[in-house]
Enzyme design. Structure first.
Site, PDB file in Angstrom:
ATOM      1  CG  HIS A  37      23.817  95.491 -75.306  1.00 47.39           C
ATOM      2  ND1 HIS A  37      24.249  96.347 -74.311  1.00 47.39           N
ATOM      3  CD2 HIS A  37      24.893  95.299 -76.120  1.00 47.39           C
ATOM      4  CE1 HIS A  37      25.516  96.643 -74.501  1.00 47.39           C
ATOM      5  NE2 HIS A  37      25.927  96.026 -75.604  1.00 47.39           N
ATOM      6  CG  ASP A  67      35.801 120.714 -50.748  1.00 50.65           C
ATOM      7  OD1 ASP A  67      35.622 119.685 -50.082  1.00 50.65           O
ATOM      8  OD2 ASP A  67      36.855 120.968 -51.353  1.00 50.65           O
ATOM      9  CG  ASP A 108      29.355  97.752 -75.628  1.00 51.69           C
ATOM     10  OD1 ASP A 108      28.301  97.091 -75.584  1.00 51.69           O
ATOM     11  OD2 ASP A 108      30.486  97.252 -75.467  1.00 51.69           O
ATOM     12  CG  HIS A 115      27.808  97.494 -80.575  1.00 56.56           C
ATOM     13  ND1 HIS A 115      26.526  97.828 -80.202  1.00 56.56           N
ATOM     14  CD2 HIS A 115      28.320  96.772 -79.544  1.00 56.56           C
ATOM     15  CE1 HIS A 115      26.279  97.364 -78.989  1.00 56.56           C
ATOM     16  NE2 HIS A 115      27.348  96.707 -78.569  1.00 56.56           N
ATOM     17  CD  GLU A 137      32.488  90.392 -79.498  1.00 63.61           C
ATOM     18  OE1 GLU A 137      32.759  89.842 -78.425  1.00 63.61           O
ATOM     19  OE2 GLU A 137      32.337  91.617 -79.635  1.00 63.61           O
ATOM     20  CG  ASP A 138      28.380  88.651 -79.708  1.00 64.27           C
ATOM     21  OD1 ASP A 138      29.439  88.042 -79.503  1.00 64.27           O
ATOM     22  OD2 ASP A 138      28.004  89.625 -79.032  1.00 64.27           O
TER      23      ASP A 138
END
Length: 724
Positions: A67, A279, A158, A91, A95-96
């Site tokens: 990812h 259009d 992301d 990134h 957090e993880d």
């Protein structure tokens, strides 16, 4: 050839190995514009992220490290700088994974750590609802974005990869994530000039939110393209030949089909079927200079008839994000409308890469500087409410209002241009000029003619705001304020006024309660105050009084605590309760119940409701029967003898269904010094109709006079006051 809409990628990125994926990225896209030292540092960031994410897998089953590699790959298409690419690879580590911000600072520098921290969600704070958590996380990103816009560019990349791989999620999550993306992230990508990303996000959201509609329109486009491919090529060749015949030598023409989502929006807006749209294709003409832009416009308009009202000059007046181009729609040689955009190479580059272009497009051109300045100014304006409200959910709702790109351009009296969201009013313009101007505005002069604050603004209007020091915001202003800035400042002012009113009421309520509990003594010793504040977890006495005034804390309960904390704890009989005098003008913390609509002369009782403070009911109101069983929630109140204001009363009138009956009732009300605020008409039995009126009255005597006058009308059968 015509370039189609952005390809909706639903691939699963199962590379043979993360190592091979990062080496392919470095040797390919990145090696084309970055130094070897930068590539080495990017590879080290990959190793750090790969180690941190080792053992983690995504819903699709792939190793998690793929990812961040895909996010970096997407950013490499914009040729973002190496620091941004390093932050993209890292990134999610804060957090993880167990990795910390301090580790990132030590290994890769503080600038990268700030980017990573800005993208990371708030994991340490617990929120009451998912909506509140998402709103607060988003506000955090925007605040970081105000320091460095690359935070949002990474976040958009992301989100783009997450949307590309959303098929592995369950249906309810697909729809929830798509809705948030469509409302927030796609408009931000558009406002930052990342149009290609915005179009792909919109189509992906449409795919997951309305799969059947997406499939139907996609199939219709494929069928039309099979029939019209040759026609579109002829249109492009016609444009090319027209410019060459005008001796324009150095130019290029790009063609693009509208996206599935944009076609769907046009179908909804114009209420037309797909077959009625003519259009769905557009052309972009790229030239070398601004002068040539206008020359090409003249050539195109001379060769093809322009459609009235479909021309926009974003070169002379750029969009808020710095986007520049000439837009026009002409009637083509084959009977179709053709959308044509005309811009320079630099404008096209900035239009494709958005604000990211400012990191890689080096130019001394003042237009480039102006574009960059406009992009940053838009961002600062967007973030202004973030500094004004503590409620993240409310801020996010305000933000949605300002994200959509339709704009009107109006002028100040000095000739300066102000860009406002379409639908903005004179009141919004006042706050755009300055907060103080908005706070004290009373009206406006639009094109030198007097106008009220709710007046809608149109392109080209010249607006002058009229102010007065005696003018202040009211709740009615929220009904016609559109921009987040205006609505936030109005709400903050009203909240402050509410606190001041609550403070005054809290003083009166607590003074009465402590007088009973302390045998007539109202003064509370300083040590007792401090001890009570410590027990309640409050910082100051005013905060406590505001809570009492708003009904969040019961005055009698606070008085009991004061009595217990006072010297010589009191155990004797409590004095008789003293009624609170209602003056009719206490402000927001004192409200008059709509169920029974009390008026002076009625026997009344006060009840405490959290957030509404003291609510006044008539003593016989059926809605407070249960509340009266809890004396601590009730307060004796009585009317002041010198009231001079109107109150609302509800009347039920049954009258014959004949011509002129309503007019007679309305006349009776008006002749007795009252106004009608609201009327509801109900069917009755036979020729009898029931009408419910809400009228202004000063007291019970005034109300009785109005009811008698109504009954004397020739066609009225019954008139009663409605309660409950």
């Amino acid at each position: 050839m015509i370039n189609g809409s952005p390809t909706i990628s639903r691939r699963r990125f199962f590379s043979p190995s993360p190592e091979k994926a990062i080496r392919t990225l470095c040797k390919g896209k990145l090696a084309a514009y970055l130094s070897q030292d930068a590539l080495d540092e990017i590879y080290q960031a990959f190793l750090f992220a790969e180690q941190a994410h080792r053992g983690q897998v995504r819903k699709s089953g792939e190793h998690y490290i793929h990812h961040p590699i895909e996010v970096a790959d997407t950013l490499a298409e914009l040729q973002m700088d190496s620091r941004t690419l390093i932050a993209a690879l890292l990134h999610d580590v804060i957090e993880d994974t167990p990795a910390t911000k301090s580790e990132i600072i030590k290994r890769f520098g503080e600038d990268v750590a700030l980017l990573v921290d800005g993208v990371s969600k708030i994991g340490q704070i617990q929120f009451d609802t998912r909506e509140q958590a998402e709103a607060e996380n988003f506000r955090k990103m925007l605040m970081a974005m105000s320091e460095d816009v690359r935070v949002m560019i990474i976040k958009l990349a992301d989100r783009l990869h997450n949307m590309r791989t959303l098929e592995s999620m369950e249906t309810t999550k697909q729809k929830r994530i798509s809705k948030q993306t469509l409302e927030i992230y796609a408009p931000i990508a558009e406002r930052l000039g990342l149009y290609h990303w915005a179009r792909e996000l919109q189509d992906l959201c449409f795919l997951y939110m309305y799969p059947k509609r997406h499939a139907a329109i996609s199939k219709a486009i494929e069928q039309r393209e099979g029939n019209r491919k040759l026609i579109v090529e002829k249109l492009q060749k016609s444009l090319h030949d027209t410019l060459e015949n005008a001796n324009l030598l150095d130019f290029s023409i790009k063609g693009r089909r509208k996206t599935v989502f944009s076609i769907y929006k046009k179908m909804i807006k114009k209420r037309r079927s797909f077959e009625e749209l003519h259009d769905i294709y557009g052309f972009r003409i790229i030239v070398n200079s601004v002068d040539e832009c206008y020359r090409v416009l003249g050539i195109v308009h001379n060769a093809y008839k322009p459609i009235p009202g479909r021309f926009a000059d974003y070169v002379a007046i750029p969009k808020a994000n710095g986007y520049q181009s000439l837009h026009t729609v002409v009637f083509g040689p084959l009977g179709d409308n053709i959308e044509v955009q005309i811009r320079t190479k630099e404008m096209d580059h900035i239009a494709e890469a958005g604000v990211a272009a400012h990191w890689i497009y080096k130019s001394d051109d003042s237009q480039s500087d102006n574009s960059n300045h406009l992009a940053r100014q838009w961002l600062l304006d967007l973030l202004d409410p973030a500094h004004q409200t503590g409620n993240a959910v409310e801020f996010l709702e305000h933000l949605k209002t300002d994200l959509y790109p339709d704009e009107v351009y109006v002028f100040t009296p000095k000739g300066d241009i102000k860009k406002m969201p379409r639908g903005s009013t004179a009141l919004d313009f006042a706050y755009a000029v300055h907060t103080d101007v908005g706070t004290h505005c009373t009206g406006a002069r639009i094109n030198r003619a007097l106008a009220s604050l709710p007046t809608l603004l149109n392109n080209g209007d010249s607006v002058e705001i009229i102010t007065s020091k005696s003018s202040w915001p009211t709740t009615a202003w929220l009904n016609y304020a559109v921009t987040a800035k205006a609505r936030t400042h109005i709400r903050n002012y009203l909240k402050q006024q509410t606190k001041e009113d609550a403070l005054k009421l809290g003083k009166r309520l607590l003074a009465g309660a402590t007088k009973q509990r302390l045998f007539g003594r109202r003064k509370i010793a300083a040590p007792v105050r401090q001890k009570l504040l410590e027990e309640l977890g409050l910082e100051n006495w005013s905060e406590l009084l505001i809570d009492v005034g708003l009904g969040k804390r019961l005055p009698d309960m606070i008085a009991r605590q004061i009595a217990q904390l006072s010297e010589g704890e009191l155990e004797g009989k409590v004095l008789g309760q003293e009624a609170l005098v209602i003056r009719g003008s206490e402000g927001l913390p004192v409200t008059y119940s709509r169920c029974c609509s009390p008026v002076p002369g009625d026997s009344i009782i006060g009840t405490f409701t959290a957030g509404h403070g003291l609510v006044v009911h008539t003593s016989d109101c059926p809605n407070i029967a249960e509340l009266r069983k809890q004396p601590e929630n009730c307060l004796m109140v009585e009317w002041d003898e010198n009231l001079d204001r109107f109150f609302q009363a509800k009347l039920q009138v049954k009258l014959n269904h004949v011509t002129g009956a309503f007019a007679e009732v309305a006349m009776a009300i008006a002749e007795n010094g009252s106004n009608i605020n609201h009327v509801d008409l109900h069917d009755g039995s036979g020729e009898i109709r029931q009408m419910d009126f809400v009228v202004d009255v000063k007291d019970r005597v005034h109300l009785a006079r109005i009811m008698k006058a109504i009954y004397r009308s020739g066609h009225v059968n019954k008139v009663t006051r409605h309660k409950g």
